[in-house]
Design a protein around this motif. Structure first.
Motif, PDB file in Angstrom:
ATOM      1  N   VAL A 418       0.838  -1.203   0.000  1.00 46.12           N
ATOM      2  CA  VAL A 418       0.000   0.000   0.000  1.00 46.12           C
ATOM      3  C   VAL A 418       0.872   1.251   0.000  1.00 46.12           C
ATOM      4  O   VAL A 418       0.650   2.192  -0.756  1.00 46.12           O
ATOM      5  N   VAL A 422       0.521   3.805  -3.174  1.00 47.30           N
ATOM      6  CA  VAL A 422      -0.039   5.135  -2.938  1.00 47.30           C
ATOM      7  C   VAL A 422       0.985   6.232  -3.262  1.00 47.30           C
ATOM      8  O   VAL A 422       0.665   7.249  -3.868  1.00 47.30           O
ATOM      9  N   LYS A 438      -7.363   6.399   5.007  1.00 48.83           N
ATOM     10  CA  LYS A 438      -7.829   6.054   3.679  1.00 48.83           C
ATOM     11  C   LYS A 438      -7.026   4.907   3.062  1.00 48.83           C
ATOM     12  O   LYS A 438      -7.584   4.048   2.391  1.00 48.83           O
ATOM     13  N   VAL A 439      -5.719   4.914   3.285  1.00 50.85           N
ATOM     14  CA  VAL A 439      -4.905   3.905   2.622  1.00 50.85           C
ATOM     15  C   VAL A 439      -5.116   2.516   3.200  1.00 50.85           C
ATOM     16  O   VAL A 439      -4.732   1.524   2.579  1.00 50.85           O
ATOM     17  N   GLU A 441      -8.138   1.564   4.008  1.00 49.97           N
ATOM     18  CA  GLU A 441      -9.500   1.254   3.609  1.00 49.97           C
ATOM     19  C   GLU A 441      -9.464   0.290   2.414  1.00 49.97           C
ATOM     20  O   GLU A 441      -8.626   0.399   1.539  1.00 49.97           O
ATOM     21  N   GLN A 442     -10.396  -0.626   2.377  1.00 51.79           N
ATOM     22  CA  GLN A 442     -10.375  -1.576   1.278  1.00 51.79           C
ATOM     23  C   GLN A 442     -11.553  -1.305   0.359  1.00 51.79           C
ATOM     24  O   GLN A 442     -12.594  -1.912   0.458  1.00 51.79           O
ATOM     25  N   ASP A 445     -11.822   3.474  -3.442  1.00 50.30           N
ATOM     26  CA  ASP A 445     -11.148   4.707  -3.093  1.00 50.30           C
ATOM     27  C   ASP A 445      -9.661   4.443  -2.910  1.00 50.30           C
ATOM     28  O   ASP A 445      -8.840   5.331  -2.903  1.00 50.30           O
ATOM     29  N   ASN A 446      -9.349   3.198  -2.758  1.00 49.89           N
ATOM     30  CA  ASN A 446      -7.972   2.780  -2.544  1.00 49.89           C
ATOM     31  C   ASN A 446      -7.495   1.952  -3.729  1.00 49.89           C
ATOM     32  O   ASN A 446      -7.804   0.774  -3.841  1.00 49.89           O
TER      33      ASN A 446
END
Length: 581
Positions: A418, A422, A438-439, A441-442, A445-446
């Motif tokens: 991740v 990112v 957020k990063v 989050e699955q 959006d990721n």
RNA sequence: GGUCCCAUAGCUCAACUGGAUAGAGCACCUGCCUUCUAAGCAGGGGGUUUCAGGUUCGAGUCCUGAUGGGAUCGCCA
């Protein structure tokens, strides 16, 4: 081979034939003739701007050139339609088999599909991270580390011979500060109560180093003056810090080929040699610099210094290589270091620096240009700041307040994949927001999970196919009847695959690995889309229980997408997921 | 003040180094889970690409200037 360059070659060949037939002038430059995928699929499979580019030098109307070219191109078996559109675009449509072959090509070449020979084995040195050896890496370093590593992989994929290099700033005053800080921890390890005055590093990470030093030298340095212990403690501390940094890099999956010590430049005549070379070119002189324009520093006073005439090579002002007291500035060993890179025979240099080094770019380029007589290009990529967010709020890092986020904290918390992905979803020269919540989050959006999910889906489909008695071995898939992949959605996915080699070249030419990340997101999206069409239209499912030949072709396609996702993630240093749980 | 970077949908960002009607995600609205993993898919609304000029057949992209934001500016590295 890249499908687009293949057709471009066809276009160029036909243009030459038109020249031979006297249809267009003989002295035309075809360099700007491009064959590209059109933005809008309704325009066909590929478009060429040939007629528009050539119209002016040929003194002809673009449509006339386009129509003549179209007529000739239609004679090629691969091209089934060629329509003139808009101001003179020539839209080409290729036969289904032309595209279907791509699946076979991907399966044959595997992870090598998309490799180009653009670099022609040229040696390129990518210097990145190069953090001062005074502590563990923090988030700010992470972006440069990930970017440099992915860029290096990308260049390797484009046929360059890449060296990953780290420049250890172990020659300046900051390593003395480190040594004094470690010395305090050493005293502490022997039971003393210590305070950390301004200008020392109070970080906890030095406690262990102080203890290790105590174990090594016992009480030898207690109550001794600096002259006795400084040099030794400095060495010991730098080694400890580099071990720390190496481990940090490893946790990110970054492995350097070379660690180059700044200190090794001192006392070996290397700095002197580099400066003599510049002096020989008349680029070194004694003089006084004008104060910075506009804002005069309070304590400014003009001083005689040794200066490098960097203005001769594009800089705005000349730069000092010696301080007024005669000691080298940081710039001097840096010149020597880059000279050493040139001497080691690199054809191309790339420095990945933090945005705070922006003011350094021109002088370094000037130095390399002067040292190599303009033969070795230096590209400097600035990695902009990472803005941290936590619970939607900006998160400030401060060494003093102890809110200093280390690279290791980030990797431990959100994972290596991740973190890397990112960090690569932004152009290097734009600031990046990194939101801890957020990063992890699955969701869509990721982007990491989205792409990995696509790969996992393919793996899952293959397992299902296997259970259904379909042979999923590569050899069998290679022999599949690809003509069965004739649905628009399937062809669209194949066309996306065909863009991969082209994208790799563009990303490599511009030194922009983020393009790979965006491509993978698109490819994953096409895969998810096709997958879901199988719900409405069972003929599109990868596994057709009663039709082994069709299933084999569909699995071959899925497998090919998986291969490209895997290769793309490989460049970014991210692991493809086998399954999502 | 000098230099460098940035400015695109309400928000976060793309746009194949000058191509056709500027695209995604988030957020908002409408559908879709007995069928290969819904961590997903299909559809909808949302734009004077900060502004003013210029180059070009064609500009978000190149040039000049302005505005706003960030970085940096000898004796730190």
């Amino acid at each position: 081979m890249n499908r687009f360059s293949e057709i471009r070659a066809v276009v160029l060949q036909n243009l030459e034939e038109m020249q031979a037939a006297g249809e267009i002038p003989a002295d035309l430059d075809f360099a700007n003739v491009a064959v590209e995928p059109p933005r809008d699929a309704a325009h066909g499979d590929m478009a060429t701007n040939a007629a528009m580019v050539l119209a002016k030098p040929a003194k002809m109307k673009p449509r006339n050139i386009a129509e003549a070219l179209a007529k000739r191109l239609l004679a090629d078996a691969r091209i089934v339609a060629a329509d003139v559109a808009g101001p003179g675009f020539l839209n080409l449509r290729l036969g289904a088999d032309f595209w279907q072959e791509v699946v076979g090509e991907v399966l044959t070449k595997g992870s090598n599909f998309g490799r180009s020979d653009m670099g022609q084995g040229k040696r390129v040195n990518v210097e990145f991270v190069s953090a001062n050896p005074t502590g563990p890496l923090h988030v700010g370093h992470t972006r440069g580390a990930v970017f440099g590593d992915a860029l290096a992989s990308l260049l390797d994929f484009n046929g360059y011979d890449v060296t990953r290099e780290y420049y250890i700033n172990d020659g300046g005053a900051q390593v003395d500060v480190l040594a004094r800080s470690v010395y305090l921890r050493y005293l502490e390890a022997h039971g003393a109560k210590v305070a950390f005055p301004d200008g020392t590093y109070p970080g906890d990470y030095l406690i262990k180093v102080g203890q290790a030093l105590a174990e090594k030298v016992g009480k030898d340095y207690v109550d001794q003056p600096e002259t006795v212990w400084l040099a030794d403690v400095r060495l010991f501390s730098i080694d400890a810090m580099m071990d720390l940094i190496r481990a940090d890099l490893k946790s990110l999956g970054v492995e350097m080929d070379v660690f180059y010590s700044e200190k090794s430049l001192y006392g070996t005549g290397k700095i002197e040699a580099a400066l003599e070379l510049l002096d020989g070119k008349g680029l070194i002189y004694e003089g006084k610099l004008d104060p910075p324009k506009g804002k005069l520093p309070e304590d400014w006073e003009a001083r005689e210094q040794t200066l490098f005439r960097s203005t001769e090579h594009g800089d705005d002002v000349d730069r000092p290589v010696k301080k007024s007291d005669g000691a080298w500035t940081y710039f001097a060993p840096d010149i020597a270091y880059h000279y050493d890179k040139i001497e080691r025979g690199f054809d191309m240099l790339i420095d990945v620096l933090g945005a705070d080094h922006g003011g350094y770019v021109k002088r370094m380029k000037a130095a390399v240009s002067a040292l190599s007589d303009g033969k070795v290009p230096l590209d400097i990529k600035l990695a902009q700041l990472v803005r941290l967010y936590k619970d939607g709020q900006p998160f400030k890092m401060s060494k003093r307040a102890g809110t200093f986020i280390e690279l290791r904290d980030v990797v431990d918390r959100v994972g290596r994949d991740v973190t890397r992905f990112v960090m690569l979803t932004r152009k290097n020269d734009a600031p990046l927001d990194f939101d801890f919540d957020k990063v992890t989050e699955q969701s869509k959006d990721n982007p990491v999970f989205y792409v990995q999910y696509a790969h996992a889906r393919i793996m899952s489909a293959m397992r299902k196919a296997d259970e259904a008695g379909i042979d999923i071995k590569d050899a069998t898939l290679l022999a599949a009847d690809l003509g069965k992949l004739d649905h628009v959605a399937e062809l669209a996915l194949i066309k996306k695959l065909a863009e991969w080699p082209r994208l790799v070249e563009i990303a490599g030419r511009t030194n922009e690995p983020h393009r790979v990340a965006f491509y993978l997101f698109d490819l994953a999206s096409d895969l998810h889309s096709l997958y879901h069409m199988g719900k409405e239209n069972s003929a599109l499912r990868f596994v057709q229980e009663d039709d082994i030949a069709t299933s084999t072709a569909k699995i071959a396609l899925a497998r090919a997408v998986g291969v490209v996702i895997s290769a793309g993630l490989g460049i970014l240093g991210v692991n493809p997921a086998q399954e999502m749980r």
